[in-house]
Design a protein around this motif. Structure first.
Motif, PDB file in Angstrom:
ATOM      1  N   ALA A  90       0.827  -1.201   0.000  1.00  0.00           N
ATOM      2  CA  ALA A  90       0.000   0.000   0.000  1.00  0.00           C
ATOM      3  C   ALA A  90       0.867   1.259   0.000  1.00  0.00           C
ATOM      4  O   ALA A  90       0.584   2.235  -0.702  1.00  0.00           O
ATOM      5  CB  ALA A  90      -0.928  -0.017   1.216  1.00  0.00           C
ATOM      6  N   THR A  91       1.939   1.239   0.795  1.00  0.00           N
ATOM      7  CA  THR A  91       2.839   2.395   0.842  1.00  0.00           C
ATOM      8  C   THR A  91       3.521   2.613  -0.502  1.00  0.00           C
ATOM      9  O   THR A  91       3.624   3.747  -0.996  1.00  0.00           O
ATOM     10  CB  THR A  91       3.903   2.190   1.933  1.00  0.00           C
ATOM     11  OG1 THR A  91       3.257   1.956   3.175  1.00  0.00           O
ATOM     12  CG2 THR A  91       4.800   3.407   2.050  1.00  0.00           C
ATOM     13  N   LEU A  92       3.964   1.523  -1.121  1.00  0.00           N
ATOM     14  CA  LEU A  92       4.638   1.636  -2.416  1.00  0.00           C
ATOM     15  C   LEU A  92       3.670   2.080  -3.508  1.00  0.00           C
ATOM     16  O   LEU A  92       4.053   2.803  -4.429  1.00  0.00           O
ATOM     17  CB  LEU A  92       5.291   0.306  -2.785  1.00  0.00           C
ATOM     18  CG  LEU A  92       6.541  -0.033  -1.967  1.00  0.00           C
ATOM     19  CD1 LEU A  92       6.965  -1.472  -2.217  1.00  0.00           C
ATOM     20  CD2 LEU A  92       7.676   0.906  -2.297  1.00  0.00           C
ATOM     21  N   ASP A  93       2.407   1.637  -3.420  1.00  0.00           N
ATOM     22  CA  ASP A  93       1.398   2.098  -4.392  1.00  0.00           C
ATOM     23  C   ASP A  93       1.228   3.607  -4.300  1.00  0.00           C
ATOM     24  O   ASP A  93       1.132   4.304  -5.317  1.00  0.00           O
ATOM     25  CB  ASP A  93       0.057   1.403  -4.122  1.00  0.00           C
ATOM     26  CG  ASP A  93       0.070  -0.052  -4.561  1.00  0.00           C
ATOM     27  OD1 ASP A  93       0.936  -0.406  -5.391  1.00  0.00           O
ATOM     28  OD2 ASP A  93      -0.772  -0.822  -4.072  1.00  0.00           O
ATOM     29  N   PHE A  94       1.192   4.127  -3.078  1.00  0.00           N
ATOM     30  CA  PHE A  94       1.066   5.571  -2.885  1.00  0.00           C
ATOM     31  C   PHE A  94       2.280   6.294  -3.460  1.00  0.00           C
ATOM     32  O   PHE A  94       2.151   7.308  -4.155  1.00  0.00           O
ATOM     33  CB  PHE A  94       0.914   5.882  -1.399  1.00  0.00           C
ATOM     34  CG  PHE A  94       1.017   7.349  -1.076  1.00  0.00           C
ATOM     35  CD1 PHE A  94      -0.045   8.203  -1.313  1.00  0.00           C
ATOM     36  CD2 PHE A  94       2.185   7.880  -0.554  1.00  0.00           C
ATOM     37  CE1 PHE A  94       0.054   9.561  -1.026  1.00  0.00           C
ATOM     38  CE2 PHE A  94       2.298   9.218  -0.262  1.00  0.00           C
ATOM     39  CZ  PHE A  94       1.222  10.071  -0.504  1.00  0.00           C
ATOM     40  N   MET A  95       3.469   5.769  -3.183  1.00  0.00           N
ATOM     41  CA  MET A  95       4.688   6.430  -3.647  1.00  0.00           C
ATOM     42  C   MET A  95       4.831   6.343  -5.161  1.00  0.00           C
ATOM     43  O   MET A  95       5.382   7.238  -5.797  1.00  0.00           O
ATOM     44  CB  MET A  95       5.912   5.818  -2.966  1.00  0.00           C
ATOM     45  CG  MET A  95       5.925   6.011  -1.458  1.00  0.00           C
ATOM     46  SD  MET A  95       7.405   5.317  -0.693  1.00  0.00           S
ATOM     47  CE  MET A  95       8.648   6.440  -1.304  1.00  0.00           C
ATOM     48  N   THR A  96       4.319   5.280  -5.759  1.00  0.00           N
ATOM     49  CA  THR A  96       4.411   5.121  -7.211  1.00  0.00           C
ATOM     50  C   THR A  96       3.596   6.184  -7.933  1.00  0.00           C
ATOM     51  O   THR A  96       3.938   6.602  -9.044  1.00  0.00           O
ATOM     52  CB  THR A  96       3.924   3.718  -7.617  1.00  0.00           C
ATOM     53  OG1 THR A  96       4.677   2.746  -6.898  1.00  0.00           O
ATOM     54  CG2 THR A  96       4.109   3.489  -9.107  1.00  0.00           C
ATOM     55  N   ARG A  97       2.522   6.645  -7.288  1.00  0.00           N
ATOM     56  CA  ARG A  97       1.654   7.645  -7.925  1.00  0.00           C
ATOM     57  C   ARG A  97       2.225   9.054  -7.837  1.00  0.00           C
ATOM     58  O   ARG A  97       1.683   9.984  -8.429  1.00  0.00           O
ATOM     59  CB  ARG A  97       0.260   7.611  -7.283  1.00  0.00           C
ATOM     60  CG  ARG A  97      -0.504   6.328  -7.543  1.00  0.00           C
ATOM     61  CD  ARG A  97      -1.963   6.462  -7.119  1.00  0.00           C
ATOM     62  NE  ARG A  97      -2.116   6.659  -5.687  1.00  0.00           N
ATOM     63  CZ  ARG A  97      -2.258   5.674  -4.807  1.00  0.00           C
ATOM     64  NH1 ARG A  97      -2.270   4.417  -5.233  1.00  0.00           N
ATOM     65  NH2 ARG A  97      -2.398   5.938  -3.528  1.00  0.00           N
ATOM     66  N   GLN A  98       3.336   9.238  -7.090  1.00  0.00           N
ATOM     67  CA  GLN A  98       3.930  10.568  -6.956  1.00  0.00           C
ATOM     68  C   GLN A  98       4.742  10.919  -8.204  1.00  0.00           C
ATOM     69  O   GLN A  98       5.147  10.056  -8.974  1.00  0.00           O
ATOM     70  CB  GLN A  98       4.825  10.623  -5.716  1.00  0.00           C
ATOM     71  CG  GLN A  98       4.144  10.167  -4.436  1.00  0.00           C
ATOM     72  CD  GLN A  98       2.839  10.888  -4.179  1.00  0.00           C
ATOM     73  OE1 GLN A  98       2.789  12.106  -4.151  1.00  0.00           O
ATOM     74  NE2 GLN A  98       1.761  10.118  -4.005  1.00  0.00           N
ATOM     75  N   THR A  99       4.976  12.204  -8.368  1.00  0.00           N
ATOM     76  CA  THR A  99       5.801  12.687  -9.480  1.00  0.00           C
ATOM     77  C   THR A  99       7.184  13.024  -8.933  1.00  0.00           C
ATOM     78  O   THR A  99       7.315  13.802  -7.987  1.00  0.00           O
ATOM     79  CB  THR A  99       5.181  13.945 -10.120  1.00  0.00           C
ATOM     80  OG1 THR A  99       3.870  13.615 -10.573  1.00  0.00           O
ATOM     81  CG2 THR A  99       6.037  14.412 -11.288  1.00  0.00           C
ATOM     82  N   TYR A 100       8.217  12.421  -9.534  1.00  0.00           N
ATOM     83  CA  TYR A 100       9.589  12.615  -9.056  1.00  0.00           C
ATOM     84  C   TYR A 100      10.395  13.393 -10.088  1.00  0.00           C
ATOM     85  O   TYR A 100      10.349  13.096 -11.287  1.00  0.00           O
ATOM     86  CB  TYR A 100      10.263  11.272  -8.778  1.00  0.00           C
ATOM     87  CG  TYR A 100       9.591  10.496  -7.677  1.00  0.00           C
ATOM     88  CD1 TYR A 100       9.859  10.788  -6.342  1.00  0.00           C
ATOM     89  CD2 TYR A 100       8.671   9.496  -7.955  1.00  0.00           C
ATOM     90  CE1 TYR A 100       9.235  10.100  -5.318  1.00  0.00           C
ATOM     91  CE2 TYR A 100       8.032   8.802  -6.939  1.00  0.00           C
ATOM     92  CZ  TYR A 100       8.321   9.108  -5.622  1.00  0.00           C
ATOM     93  OH  TYR A 100       7.694   8.422  -4.624  1.00  0.00           O
ATOM     94  N   ALA A 101      11.120  14.377  -9.598  1.00  0.00           N
ATOM     95  CA  ALA A 101      11.950  15.185 -10.494  1.00  0.00           C
ATOM     96  C   ALA A 101      13.219  14.457 -10.890  1.00  0.00           C
ATOM     97  O   ALA A 101      13.881  14.825 -11.851  1.00  0.00           O
ATOM     98  CB  ALA A 101      12.303  16.518  -9.822  1.00  0.00           C
ATOM     99  N   SER A 102      13.567  13.413 -10.169  1.00  0.00           N
ATOM    100  CA  SER A 102      14.812  12.699 -10.423  1.00  0.00           C
ATOM    101  C   SER A 102      14.527  11.232 -10.658  1.00  0.00           C
ATOM    102  O   SER A 102      13.695  10.619  -9.975  1.00  0.00           O
ATOM    103  CB  SER A 102      15.765  12.875  -9.225  1.00  0.00           C
ATOM    104  OG  SER A 102      16.841  11.969  -9.306  1.00  0.00           O
TER     105      SER A 102
END
Length: 691
Positions: free
Chosen positions: A9-21
Motif C-alpha cells: 500500500a505504501t509503495l502504491d502511494f509512492m508510485t503515484r507521486q511525481t519525481y523530479a529525479s
C-alpha cells in the motif's frame, strides 16, 4: 517484518507521486522489486525488465541499490548465473565507502555463486563479509550462515545446521523474510527436495518464531560420524563467539556443543532470575532436568550475559567420563573470552558514535583534544574534497602549513605535489617572475625559461604563506590567476592555463590591511572563500600535555635518547606559560630540554630556558614585584575586605582603560546598571574624582 500488504500500500502511494529525479523513482521501484520477489509475484518480471536497463546505465547510489535488489531477485527466480555476473559488475564499480551496501552485495552474490557450485569463489567472497567490519552484526552472521548452507550441498546434516542457525538468528532480530527463506530451505532438505528454484516461502513468514526446545546432537539421525561431530562442534563454537551479542543464541550453540561432545549429562538454558527463570532449551532427555535449577556444587554454570532485560545462563550437569570437566572448563573460558570480545566491540562502537571518525591526529597529523581544534579539523576534512580556495589565519607557530598539508592529504590531489612557498622569501621586485614564471630572454639575465611556482604545482596544491606581505603591484595578477585559472608568464604572448588548488596563509590582520589600502579588497574576498583560523596554544592549554608527550617521544628518537619523562614541577611551568611562539616554541623548548639531559632523566625546571622559568606564576609573591596586570591581596584580613579590595581595583582599572562606562561594564561582565550600583556602594566616583 513480513507486513507485505502494508508495504504494498505504501509503495502504491509512492508510485503515484511525481519525481523530479530518476534516482528517486529507482528508490521506490527497488523496494517494489524486493517485495514482489519475496512474494514471487509475476509482476516482478515487468519491474525488472522496465527499470533494470535504466539502472544499468547509471552509477548513482539509487541505481546501485536497485542492482542489488536485482541480484537477489535473479537468484530467487532461478537465474543465478546472471545474478553472479551483475553482482561482480556492481562490486567492481561500487564505491568502497558504503560498507553496508558492499556487505549485502557480497552476500547476495556469494549465495548465487554457491548455487552454481563455485565453491572457492563463494568462500573468498563471503569471507569478506564474515571478516569485515560488519561481520559481527547478527543480520550478516545469518546471511553468511545461509551461504554456508548452500556451500554444504554434499552434507545434508551440515546444510541443515547452517539453515537452522540462519533461521534462528533472523528470527531473533525480527527479520521475517530472512527467517522464512532459511526455514523453507531447511524444510526442503528434510523432505529430500532441492532448496533451489522458485520457492513458495510465504507460508513460512507467518510461522511461529523458531524456538529452542530440546537440543539434539548435531547431525542426529543424518550423520553420526566422528568427523562430522568434530566439524559441527567447531562451527558451533565459532557461532557462539560471533553471537555473544545475543546471549540466547549463544546459549543454543553452547547446548549444541554439549550435546554433540557428550560433555554434559544434561543441561538447561535459562532466562530470568530466581524463581522466575524460564527454560528456553535443554539437552540430555525428553524433558528438561528440573533438578539442575537447584543450587549444587556438582553443577557448572555459564553466565551468558543480559538480553532484553533478562539474564541468560546455562546450568550443566557434567558427563560421566573424566574429560568432561576439562571440556566444560574450556567452554567456560571460551564464553568468558567471547563476552569480553563483544564488550570490547561495543566500547569501540560507542567511541565511534561519539567520535565518528578515527582520531584527527591519526588522520591529519595533528595532536589535539580541544573542542576548537576538533571542530577546525572537521571543517578541514569537509572542504578538502572541493577545489575552493582556503585562507588559513593564526599567530606565528600555530601550524598553518601543517593544516594546509593536512588539507592537501585529505583531498583528491593527495597523490600530486604539495608546494609551499613563502611570499617573503624573495625580494618584492622578483616576486612576479617567481610566481608566474618567464620566457627565455624575457629580460636581461633570463638565460633559461622558468615555469614559475604556480605552474610547478600543477595538478596539486600551492601553499602561499605570508600572503599579506605581497605588494600591490603583484596582487592584480594573482587575482587574475585565481579567477581564470591562467597565468601569464613574462615574455609569453598569451596566458597559460594551469590546474592548481591555492591555500593561502597569514598571521597578519587582512581586514586592517584592506582598510589601510595595503591589500586589495577583491583579492581578499577571492582568497577568503573558506577561512580556517587556528587558535593560539594559550587558548587550548588542555592540549599541552598531549603535545609535550608527543614531542618528547619524537625528540628522543631523533637524538637517540630514551626513558625521559617530564617532572611535575616542569609540567606546571609548561602549563602556565603563555607560549607567544605557540607550538613552534613548545617544540623548541622540548628539544632544548632533551639536549641538556641524559637518557632516563626526569626533565626538571632547570632544563627549561630562563625566559620560561622567569614567567612562572607559582613563585612566592614577595620575591618579585607584581606586573601591571596583577593584584596583591593580603590573606590576613576579613573576606569581605578582600573582596571589596578586588572589586574596587578591577572597576577602577576598567574605567581608566575604557572610554565610556558601557565598554567598562562589558569588560567586567556586568550590565551598565550593575556597574552603576557597585560604583555607588564602593563610592568609586568620588575617589576617581579626587585622583
Amino acid at each position: 517484518m513480513g507486513l507485505h500488504d502494508e508495504a504494498a500500500a505504501t509503495l502504491d502511494f509512492m508510485t503515484r507521486q511525481t519525481y523530479a529525479s530518476i534516482d528517486r523513482e529507482l528508490d521506490v521501484w527497488a523496494n517494489r522489486l524486493q517485495l514482489l520477489s519475496y512474494r514471487m509475484d509475476p509482476d516482478a518480471f515487468h519491474v525488472d525488465s522496465r527499470f533494470g536497463p535504466i539502472a544499468a546505465t547509471r552509477s548513482t547510489v539509487s541505481a546501485q541499490w536497485f542492482k542489488l535488489a536485482r541480484v537477489e531477485y535473479l537468484t530467487r527466480l532461478g537465474d543465478p548465473r546472471e545474478a553472479v555476473e551483475l553482482g561482480l559488475e556492481c562490486l567492481e564499480l561500487s564505491s568502497r565507502d558504503d560498507r553496508d551496501y558492499l556487505a549485502r552485495l557480497r552476500g547476495a552474490t556469494a549465495e548465487a555463486m554457491a548455487v552454481l557450485g563455485r565453491e572457492q569463489e563463494t568462500a573468498a567472497l563471503i569471507s569478506n563479509v564474515v571478516l569485515g567490519q560488519l561481520g559481527g552484526l547478527p543480520e550478516f552472521i545469518a546471511i553468511a550462515q545461509r551461504v554456508f548452507g548452500r556451500l554444504s550441498a554434499d552434507s545434508t546434516a551440515a546444510a541443515l545446521e547452517h539453515f537452522d542457525r540462519a533461521a534462528r538468528v533472523f528470527g531473533d532480530i525480527g527479520h521475517v523474510v530472512g527467517r522464512g527463506e532459511s526455514m523453507h530451505r531447511a524444510a526442503s532438505l528434510r523432505a529430500g527436495q532441492a532448496a533451489d528454484g522458485v520457492p513458495a516461502v510465504t507460508e513460512f513468514y507467518s510461522a511461529p518464531t523458531v524456538g529452542f526446545g530440546r537440543i539434539l546432537p548435531a547431525g542426529a539421525g543424518l550423520d553420526d560420524t566422528a568427523e562430522f561431530a568434530s566439524a559441527a562442534v567447531t562451527r558451533a563454537a565459532a557461532a557462539m563467539v560471533d553471537l555473544a551479542s545475543r546471549p540466547a543464541l549463544a546459549g543454543f550453540e553452547l547446548l549444541s556443543i554439549l550435546a554433540t561432545t557428550g560433555a554434559a549429562h544434561s543441561a538447561v538454558l535459562l532466562a530470568g532470575k530466581g524463581k522466575r527463570q524460564e527454560v528456553l532449551g535443554w539437552t540430555g532427555g525428553d524433558e528438561p532436568d528440573v533438578a539442575l535449577l537447584e543450587t549444587s556444587d556438582h553443577h557448572v554454570q555459564f553466565d551468558l550475559g543480559t538480553d532484553r532485560d533478562r539474564d541468560l545462563s546455562a546450568v550443566v550437569r557434567p558427563g560421566a567420563h573424566r574429560s568432561a570437566r576439562a571440556t566444560l572448563l574450556a567452554l567456560q573460558r571460551l564464553v568468558v573470552h567471547a563476552r569480553a570480545l563483544h564488550a570490547s566491540a561495543v566500547a569501540e562502537s560507542e567511541r565511534s558514535a561519539l567520535w565518528p571518525e578515527p582520531l584527527p591526529e591519526q588522520q591529519l597529523g595533528f595532536v589535539c583534544a580541544s573542542e576548537s581544534m576538533l571542530s577546525l579539523l572537521t571543517i578541514t576534512r569537509r572542504v578538502a574534497a572541493s577545489n575552493i580556495t582556503v585562507l588559513i589565519t593564526g599567530e606565528t607557530g600555530t601550524g598553518k602549513e601543517l593544516l594546509a598539508r593536512a588539507l592537501h592529504n585529505s583531498s583528491q590531489r593527495k597523490t600530486q605535489r604539495f608546494l609551499p612557498f613563502n611570499c617573503t622569501a624573495v625580494a618584492r621586485d622578483m616576486l612576479d617572475s617567481q610566481l608566474f614564471g618567464y620566457r627565455r630572454g624575457a629580460f636581461t639575465g633570463a638565460h633559461d625559461a622558468f615555469p614559475g611556482v604556480i605552474r610547478s604545482a600543477a595538478g596539486g596544491t600551492l601553499f602561499l604563506d605570508e600572503i599579506g606581505e605581497i605588494g600591490l603591484d603583484v596582487q592584480p595578477k594573482l587575482l587574475r590567476f585565481l579567477e581564470s585559472a591562467e597565468v601569464h608568464p613574462l615574455g609569453e604572448p598569451a596566458p597559460v592555463p594551469v590546474d592548481v588548488r591555492v591555500v593561502a596563509a597569514t598571521n597578519a590582520n587582512l581586514d586592517a590591511l584592506v582598510a589601510q589600502g595595503k591589500f586589495r579588497e577583491d583579492l581578499y574576498y577571492r582568497l577568503n572563500v573558506v577561512k580556517l583560523t587556528i587558535p593560539p596554544l594559550r587558548e587550548r592549554r588542555e592540549e599541552i600535555p598531549l603535545l609535550v608527550d608527543h614531542f618528547l617521544l619524537r625528540t628522543q628518537k631523533e637524538t637517540g635518547k630514551s626513558g625521559m619523562r617530564i617532572g611535575e614541577a616542569t609540567a606546571e611551568y609548561l602549563l602556565l606559560y603563555d607560549w607567544p611562539g605557540n607550538v613552534r616554541e613548545l617544540v623548541n623548548e622540548i628539544r632544548r630540554a632533551v639536549a641538556l639531559a641524559e637518557s632516563g632523566a626526569v626533565l626538571m625546571p632547570e632544563h627549561l630556558s630562563p625566559r620560561l622559568a622567569a614567567t612562572r606564576r607559582t613563585v612566592p609573591a614577595g620575591q618579585r614585584p607584581p606586573t601591571p596586570t596583577e593584584l596583591l591581596v593580603r590573606r590576613d584580613q576579613p573576606l569581605s575586605a578582600a573582596v571589596e579590595h578586588v572589586e574596587r581595583a578591577l572597576i577602577q582599572d576598567a574605567l581608566r582603560r575604557h572610554r565610556n562606562v558601557e565598554d567598562a561594564a562589558r569588560a567586567l561582565g556586568l550590565s551598565r546598571k550593575g556597574l552603576y550600583l557597585k560604583r555607588q556602594r564602593l563610592r568609586i566616583d568620588e575617589q576617581v574624582a579626587e585622583s
